[in-house]
Design an enzyme around this catalytic site. Structure first.
Site, PDB file in Angstrom:
ATOM      1  CE  LYS A 114       0.151  -2.256   3.967  1.00 44.44           C
ATOM      2  NZ  LYS A 114      -0.539  -2.912   5.022  1.00 44.44           N
TER       3      LYS A 114
ATOM      4  CD  GLU B  92       1.580  -2.657   7.747  1.00 43.69           C
ATOM      5  OE1 GLU B  92       2.557  -2.506   6.999  1.00 43.69           O
ATOM      6  OE2 GLU B  92       0.618  -3.394   7.451  1.00 43.69           O
TER       7      GLU B  92
ATOM      8  CE  LYS C 134      -4.398  -1.290   4.286  1.00 41.61           C
ATOM      9  NZ  LYS C 134      -4.614  -2.045   5.532  1.00 41.61           N
TER      10      LYS C 134
HETATM   11  N1  HSE Z   1      -1.357  -3.980   9.078  1.00 44.13           N
HETATM   12  C1  HSE Z   1      -2.386  -4.031   8.107  1.00 44.13           C
HETATM   13  C2  HSE Z   1      -3.723  -4.136   8.832  1.00 44.13           C
HETATM   14  C3  HSE Z   1      -2.174  -5.206   7.198  1.00 44.13           C
HETATM   15  O1  HSE Z   1      -3.708  -4.411  10.032  1.00 44.13           O
HETATM   16  O2  HSE Z   1      -4.757  -3.927   8.230  1.00 44.13           O
HETATM   17  C4  HSE Z   1      -3.059  -5.230   5.982  1.00 44.13           C
HETATM   18  O3  HSE Z   1      -2.821  -4.128   5.142  1.00 44.13           O
END
Ligand code: HSE
Length: 400
Positions: free
Chosen positions: A99, A184, A199
């Protein structure tokens, strides 16, 4: 069809697993078998059957004409950007879950893919396993998109759900989300809202066909949300969700990421745990909502593999995605209109009445020395001015 996978982490190993487990069905749907020829990773995986495919250098992948599709699941802008750009320039299609890369370089990489008559696909970059990019590009093409509002981060939704239902400790729940492979590498990307911000920038760019820079989107995370906030939410029959939203208003486009109070009868209220949901409002269609697992190895890998299948089916054809590099200037955050839930110390009732009028006062079970109220709709600027005159201010949360 030979492919290469860049990165053998959570998503990369998921891609290999999905391709293996569903090999027969995927072969039927793609029209030919899909074989992983190389996996690029700095590490070795002794004892894992993948080891024989591991390479530590990108060049052999780039130079191999047998590799027609590159799967980039490394994350981060560099070296992912360089690798993806080179792959596209070499006439290979790319599927990515990245992303950061898509939000920052999506328009540019799509233009290269168009020029080279290959595809740059990124279904997994938003909403994990939820199909949302393909529907926005290919299904919702008859509508002006008036609003996109979503729970776009699985980690924080998991955390908020546990905090709400179990009164769980913030750090312990974050650790759980990390152990489940949702979070992440740097957890602030999740908890500070940066991931959700990228996003909503991608979705908004696709909806308006122009570049929306994520740096321009006002972003708040969940770090200041407390157990007491949830007590008030409960008293008002509401939940607290980290929402990414972009909406067309008075000729402008607002985009924002923040925790928000969501009423019990709102479709996003019941979206819990690692689930994500994206509510899209079209001017002809009305509301449509996309729901599913927003993070995790196999859901994310499923979306990546669906892109690989699409790339196989469209070999020699570029799937048109409208995302021009021209920047879209967002409306000023200070002009964003909302109602606000406010917590203040006891003894401020007269002041609240003077500043905000006859608001309904709310008390939460077990909470002493303070109370809450909800304002009328007003701009962020007006709210901030009134707030600065309010002694005993404790916290505020946007009302969705
Ligand atoms: N760290 C992101 C989340 C992973 O928790 O949505 C998916 O993009």
């Amino acid at each position: 069809m030979n492919i290469a996978v860049l990165g053998y982490g959570t998503v990369g190993s998921g891609v290999v697993e999905v391709l293996t487990t569903n090999r027969e069905t995927i072969t039927k749907r793609a029209g030919e078998s899909i074989d992983v020829k190389y996996v690029l990773d700095l590490r070795d995986f002794p004892g894992d059957p993948i080891q024989e495919k591991i390479v530590h250098d990108y060049q052999p992948i780039l130079n191999d004409p047998d590799v027609k599709i590159v799967v980039e699941v490394m994350g981060g802008v560099e070296p992912a950007y360089t690798f993806v750009k080179k792959a596209l320039q070499a006439g290979k299609s790319v599927a990515t879950s990245n992303k950061e890369l898509v939000a920052k370089r999506g328009a540019e990489l799509l233009a290269i893919a168009n020029e080279k008559n290959v595809n740059f696909l990124f279904e997994a970059s938003v909403g994990g396993g939820i199909p949302i990019i393909r529907p926005l590009n290919q299904s919702l093409t008859a509508d002006e998109i008036d609003e996109i509002t979503g729970i776009l981060n699985g980690t924080t939704n998991y955390m908020l759900t546990k905090m709400d239902t179990e009164g769980a400790d913030y750090d312990a729940v974050l650790k759980e989300a990390q152990n489940k492979g949702y979070a992440e590498r740097h957890p602030e990307a999740d908890v500070e809202g940066y991931d959700a911000c990228r996003k909503i920038a991608i979705l908004t760019s696709l909806a308006c066909g122009k570049q929306v820079d994520y740096e321009d989107i006002h972003t708040e995370g969940i770090t200041h949300i407390t157990e007491t906030d949830f007590k008030y939410a409960k008293a008002m029959h509401m939940g607290i969700k980290l929402l990414g939203t972009s909406r067309r208003e008075e000729g402008g486009l607002f985009a924002l990421v923040a925790p928000m109070m969501v009423a019990e009868d709102h479709p996003l209220y019941s979206v819990n745990d690692v689930f994500n949901a994206i509510l899209v409002k079209g001017n002809a269609l009305g509301d449509v909502m996309f729901y599913g697992k927003g993070a995790g190895k196999l859901p994310t890998a499923s979306a990546v593999v669906s892109d690989v299948v699409d790339a196989v089916k469209h070999m020699g054809t570029h799937i048109m995605t409208i995302w021009q590099p021209q920047k879209l200037k967002l409306s000023d955050y200070e002009c964003y209109q909302s109602r606000f839930f406010v917590r203040v110390k006891n003894g401020t009732e007269d002041q609240v009445k003077d500043l905000f009028g006859d608001v309904d006062i709310c008390h939460a079970e077990g909470v002493k020395d303070e109370y809450g109220f909800v304002t009328e709709p007003m701009t962020v600027k007006t709210f901030e001015e009134k707030k600065s005159q309010l002694d005993g201010f404790i916290a505020r949360i946007f009302m969705n």
